[in-house]
Design a protein around this motif. Structure first.
Motif, PDB file in Angstrom:
ATOM      1  N   LEU A  25     -10.333   9.398  -0.054  1.00  0.00           N
ATOM      2  CA  LEU A  25      -9.889   8.192  -0.759  1.00  0.00           C
ATOM      3  C   LEU A  25     -10.392   6.927  -0.065  1.00  0.00           C
ATOM      4  O   LEU A  25     -10.728   5.949  -0.741  1.00  0.00           O
ATOM      5  N   ILE A  31       0.868   4.108  -2.897  1.00  0.00           N
ATOM      6  CA  ILE A  31       0.616   5.511  -2.549  1.00  0.00           C
ATOM      7  C   ILE A  31       1.752   6.396  -3.037  1.00  0.00           C
ATOM      8  O   ILE A  31       1.512   7.481  -3.575  1.00  0.00           O
ATOM      9  N   SER A  32       2.981   5.950  -2.881  1.00  0.00           N
ATOM     10  CA  SER A  32       4.111   6.767  -3.332  1.00  0.00           C
ATOM     11  C   SER A  32       4.129   6.893  -4.858  1.00  0.00           C
ATOM     12  O   SER A  32       4.541   7.925  -5.384  1.00  0.00           O
ATOM     13  N   ALA A  87       0.832  -1.206   0.000  1.00  0.00           N
ATOM     14  CA  ALA A  87       0.000   0.000   0.000  1.00  0.00           C
ATOM     15  C   ALA A  87       0.866   1.256   0.000  1.00  0.00           C
ATOM     16  O   ALA A  87       0.578   2.219  -0.727  1.00  0.00           O
ATOM     17  N   LEU A  88       1.938   1.259   0.772  1.00  0.00           N
ATOM     18  CA  LEU A  88       2.835   2.411   0.792  1.00  0.00           C
ATOM     19  C   LEU A  88       3.525   2.616  -0.553  1.00  0.00           C
ATOM     20  O   LEU A  88       3.714   3.752  -0.998  1.00  0.00           O
ATOM     21  N   THR A  98      -7.075  11.551   2.846  1.00  0.00           N
ATOM     22  CA  THR A  98      -7.182  10.170   3.304  1.00  0.00           C
ATOM     23  C   THR A  98      -8.638   9.769   3.495  1.00  0.00           C
ATOM     24  O   THR A  98      -9.048   8.668   3.092  1.00  0.00           O
ATOM     25  N   THR A 104       1.100   9.441  -5.771  1.00  0.00           N
ATOM     26  CA  THR A 104       1.085  10.761  -5.144  1.00  0.00           C
ATOM     27  C   THR A 104       1.201  11.894  -6.161  1.00  0.00           C
ATOM     28  O   THR A 104       0.424  12.854  -6.090  1.00  0.00           O
TER      29      THR A 104
END
Length: 64
Positions: free
Chosen positions: A53, A15-16, A11-12, A50, A19
């Motif tokens: 989304l 997201i990166s 997930a990170l 957040t 972005t």
């Protein structure tokens, strides 16, 4: 336990990657998204983004 670590890691990464696209669409500049400098570093806390989304993901998951 290891599954959750893998899910959070993926997930990170996603997201990166997304972005810059989300910032071009206006996310990250909403009221409630905090950006501040402290000790020469810039910190960003996207509370409103957040929430929006998360609601969108929950809506999509409900229909799928």
């Amino acid at each position: 336990m290891i599954r959750w670590v893998i899910v959070i890691f993926l997930a990170l990464i996603l997201i990166s990657w997304f972005t810059p696209l989300l910032q071009r669409l206006g996310f990250g500049k909403l009221p409630g998204d905090f950006r501040f400098k402290l000790f020469g570093r810039e910190f960003f806390i996207p509370l409103t983004t957040t929430l929006l989304l998360s609601m969108a993901a929950a809506g999509i998951a409900r229909f799928v």
